[in-house]
Write an enzyme that holds these catalytic residues in place. Structure first.
Site, PDB file in Angstrom:
ATOM      1  N   ASP A  44      -3.943   2.353  -5.133  1.00 47.76           N
ATOM      2  CA  ASP A  44      -2.952   2.164  -4.316  1.00 47.76           C
ATOM      3  C   ASP A  44      -2.453   1.127  -3.472  1.00 47.76           C
ATOM      4  O   ASP A  44      -1.517   0.930  -2.775  1.00 47.76           O
ATOM      5  CB  ASP A  44      -2.413   3.543  -3.502  1.00 47.76           C
ATOM      6  CG  ASP A  44      -2.928   3.500  -1.884  1.00 47.76           C
ATOM      7  OD1 ASP A  44      -3.625   2.588  -1.770  1.00 47.76           O
ATOM      8  OD2 ASP A  44      -2.144   4.130  -1.292  1.00 47.76           O
ATOM      9  N   GLU A  45      -3.158   0.097  -3.978  1.00 46.06           N
ATOM     10  CA  GLU A  45      -2.789  -1.276  -3.304  1.00 46.06           C
ATOM     11  C   GLU A  45      -2.821  -2.504  -4.100  1.00 46.06           C
ATOM     12  O   GLU A  45      -3.663  -2.476  -5.134  1.00 46.06           O
ATOM     13  CB  GLU A  45      -4.141  -1.620  -2.349  1.00 46.06           C
ATOM     14  CG  GLU A  45      -4.077  -0.869  -0.932  1.00 46.06           C
ATOM     15  CD  GLU A  45      -5.378  -0.726  -0.410  1.00 46.06           C
ATOM     16  OE1 GLU A  45      -6.202  -1.786  -0.361  1.00 46.06           O
ATOM     17  OE2 GLU A  45      -5.926   0.133   0.012  1.00 46.06           O
ATOM     18  N   ASP A  73       0.797  -1.173  -0.002  1.00 46.67           N
ATOM     19  CA  ASP A  73       0.019  -0.052   0.015  1.00 46.67           C
ATOM     20  C   ASP A  73       0.884   1.190   0.006  1.00 46.67           C
ATOM     21  O   ASP A  73       1.916   1.106   0.945  1.00 46.67           O
ATOM     22  CB  ASP A  73      -0.979  -0.010   1.423  1.00 46.67           C
ATOM     23  CG  ASP A  73      -1.844   1.051   1.263  1.00 46.67           C
ATOM     24  OD1 ASP A  73      -3.069   0.935   1.309  1.00 46.67           O
ATOM     25  OD2 ASP A  73      -1.592   2.260   1.218  1.00 46.67           O
TER      26      ASP A  73
HETATM   27  P1  TTP Z   1      -5.224   5.026   1.403  1.00 41.86           P
HETATM   28  O1  TTP Z   1      -4.275   4.101   1.109  1.00 41.86           O
HETATM   29  O2  TTP Z   1      -6.299   4.611   2.547  1.00 41.86           O
HETATM   30  O3  TTP Z   1      -4.355   6.374   2.330  1.00 41.86           O
HETATM   31  P2  TTP Z   1      -3.185   6.920   1.840  1.00 41.86           P
HETATM   32  O4  TTP Z   1      -2.352   6.158   0.891  1.00 41.86           O
HETATM   33  O5  TTP Z   1      -3.100   8.624   1.682  1.00 41.86           O
HETATM   34  O6  TTP Z   1      -2.256   6.983   3.265  1.00 41.86           O
HETATM   35  P3  TTP Z   1      -1.587   5.352   4.061  1.00 41.86           P
HETATM   36  O7  TTP Z   1      -1.908   4.484   2.990  1.00 41.86           O
HETATM   37  O8  TTP Z   1      -0.113   5.942   3.956  1.00 41.86           O
HETATM   38  O9  TTP Z   1      -2.454   5.605   5.162  1.00 41.86           O
HETATM   39  O10 TTP Z   1      -5.781   5.616   0.267  1.00 41.86           O
HETATM   40  C1  TTP Z   1      -5.331   5.870  -1.072  1.00 41.86           C
HETATM   41  C2  TTP Z   1      -5.608   6.993  -1.593  1.00 41.86           C
HETATM   42  O11 TTP Z   1      -7.081   7.417  -1.680  1.00 41.86           O
HETATM   43  C3  TTP Z   1      -5.394   8.539  -0.679  1.00 41.86           C
HETATM   44  O12 TTP Z   1      -4.088   8.956  -1.131  1.00 41.86           O
HETATM   45  C4  TTP Z   1      -6.416   9.344  -1.309  1.00 41.86           C
HETATM   46  C5  TTP Z   1      -7.593   8.386  -1.700  1.00 41.86           C
HETATM   47  N1  TTP Z   1      -8.516   8.609  -0.473  1.00 41.86           N
HETATM   48  C6  TTP Z   1      -9.678   9.413  -0.471  1.00 41.86           C
HETATM   49  O13 TTP Z   1      -9.848  10.350  -1.503  1.00 41.86           O
HETATM   50  N2  TTP Z   1     -10.598   9.626   0.503  1.00 41.86           N
HETATM   51  C7  TTP Z   1     -10.418   8.728   1.672  1.00 41.86           C
HETATM   52  O14 TTP Z   1     -10.996   8.853   2.669  1.00 41.86           O
HETATM   53  C8  TTP Z   1      -9.294   7.828   1.872  1.00 41.86           C
HETATM   54  C9  TTP Z   1      -9.141   6.987   2.966  1.00 41.86           C
HETATM   55  C10 TTP Z   1      -8.427   7.768   0.688  1.00 41.86           C
HETATM   56 MG    MG Z   2      -2.170   4.040   1.075  1.00 47.76          MG
HETATM   57 MG    MG Z   3      -4.777   2.051   0.242  1.00 49.51          MG
END
Ligand code: TTP
Ligand code: MG
Ligand code: MG
Length: 352
Positions: free
Chosen positions: A106-107, A8
């Site tokens: 992103d995963e 991720d």
């Molecule tokens: P995540 O992987 O949940 O979050 P992140 O990559 O920003 O942070 P980390 O993994 O380090 O905790 O989400 C991926 C992307 O999805 C994030 O960069 C932006 C988007 N997103 C939203 O638009 N709204 C949200 O509520 C969440 C959780 C994520």
């Molecule tokens: Mg992330």
């Molecule tokens: Mg994610």
């Protein structure tokens, strides 16, 4: 259960922005979906870890974030850019040569089969190095017996880490965690479980499986097994977050929302007909506009539940499109639903 590598990206959208605005690196700023002019009505999509240290997080209203940091820098999200970056990240993973499932923007998870933990850790280091050196982006990797546990240990290792969970440590690892930590357990499921006096995974493991099945159907069985250290989910070969979309070039350039809305409605209808025909539902809605200077922009909305409703999709698409048009002349518009899955045998959440 196969050994799984789960990746991720760290603070993904904000990390992408730091890449093209190096002056923002380490500074408090947020990425939000609303246009800059009307940012007050938007929410934080994500922010870097320095900003999180101030108490700011995803889904927090911008107004509230501004109370915590009055001079917070605001950046409007640019989903097309993030999708391009995502594609490049996924390409690095694909090159590892294992069965791979792209799970979200992103995963992704790789099926490492019967690989040893030592070798898997080496691979994780390599992947991190490669993503960091070729793209300049940080990520976290979890290694565990099954997709769900690999994701959980990835969450624990954030940011910029590698987490390893061995089979023999699984029970202890799970015991005191909240049920929400399990993949697929959202607010609604957690609330229902709470009514049944089940808050932790340890409590879930001791629940009566028949009661769980009565309340949640086959998902109840899955939950019971997961709580007991059995992850039956497989890594499905999937390189794209599957999507169904339609786009159309307009007769002329326009910023007239009535004209654009009519096109969008027709396109949404076509998309939904295809969704219904394939008996699918989805967890994301995306719109696209092409402007007079030939540039394109995309806005996405991730949904918390699956939908296959035309009304809901059209309403959401129109909201997103208004943010893209904002008096600018557009020539081409598109609508797309993504994170599409088969809904055979399941009932719809939003109705039709
Ligand atoms: P995540 O992987 O949940 O979050 P992140 O990559 O920003 O942070 P980390 O993994 O380090 O905790 O989400 C991926 C992307 O999805 C994030 O960069 C932006 C988007 N997103 C939203 O638009 N709204 C949200 O509520 C969440 C959780 C994520
Ligand atoms: Mg992330
Ligand atoms: Mg994610």
């Amino acid at each position: 259960m196969p050994l799984v590598l789960f990746m991720d990206m760290d603070y993904f959208f904000a990390a992408c922005e730091e890449l093209r605005h190096p002056e923002l690196k380490g500074k408090p700023f947020v990425v939000g979906s609303a246009p800059v002019k009307s940012k007050d009505r938007g929410v934080v999509e994500t922010c870097n870890y320095e900003t999180r240290a101030l108490g700011i997080h995803s889904a927090m209203p911008i107004n509230q974030a501004l109370k915590l940091k009055s001079d917070l820098v605001y950046i409007e999200s640019d989903d097309k850019y993030y999708m391009d970056m995502s594609e490049r990240v996924m390409k690095v993973l694909k090159e590892c040569g294992f069965r791979m499932e792209v799970i979200s923007i992103d995963e992704a998870a790789l099926d490492l089969g019967g690989m040893s933990y030592d070798k898997a850790e080496e691979l994780a280091k390599e992947v991190k190095r490669e993503i960091n050196s070729s793209l300049g982006l940080p990520c976290t990797i979890g290694i565990g017996p099954g997709k769900v546990y690999a994701k959980m240990v990835c969450d624990r290792a954030k940011p910029n880490g590698i987490g390893i969970l061995k089979g023999e440590d699984l029970k202890t690892f799970l015991k005191d965690k909240k049920v929400e930590a399990l993949l697929g357990v959202g607010r609604k499921t957690a609330e229902k479980l709470k009514e049944m006096r089940i808050k932790s995974i340890g409590e879930l493991a001791k629940a009566d499986p028949n009661v769980l099945i009565d309340n949640f159907g086959s998902f109840g069985k899955e939950l019971f097994l997961l709580a007991n250290g059995i992850d039956e989910s497989r890594i499905e070969e999937k390189y794209d977050v599957l999507s169904i979309g339609r786009e159309r070039t307009l007769d002329q350039y326009t910023n007239d929302m009535d004209v654009i809305a009519r096109q969008l409605e027709a396109l949404t209808k076509e998309v939904m007909d295809e969704v219904k025909r394939q008996q699918m539902w989805f967890k994301g809605i995306s719109v696209k506009a092409k402007y007079i200077d030939m540039t394109e922009r995309i806005k996405n909305r991730a949904l918390s539940n699956y939908s296959d409703s035309f009304e809901f999709t059209y309403k959401t698409a129109l909201e997103l499109m208004k943010e893209l048009v904002r008096d600018k002349q557009v020539r081409k518009v598109g609508v797309r639903v993504y994170a599409v899955e088969s809904r055979k045998g399941q009932s719809t959440i939003f109705g039709t």
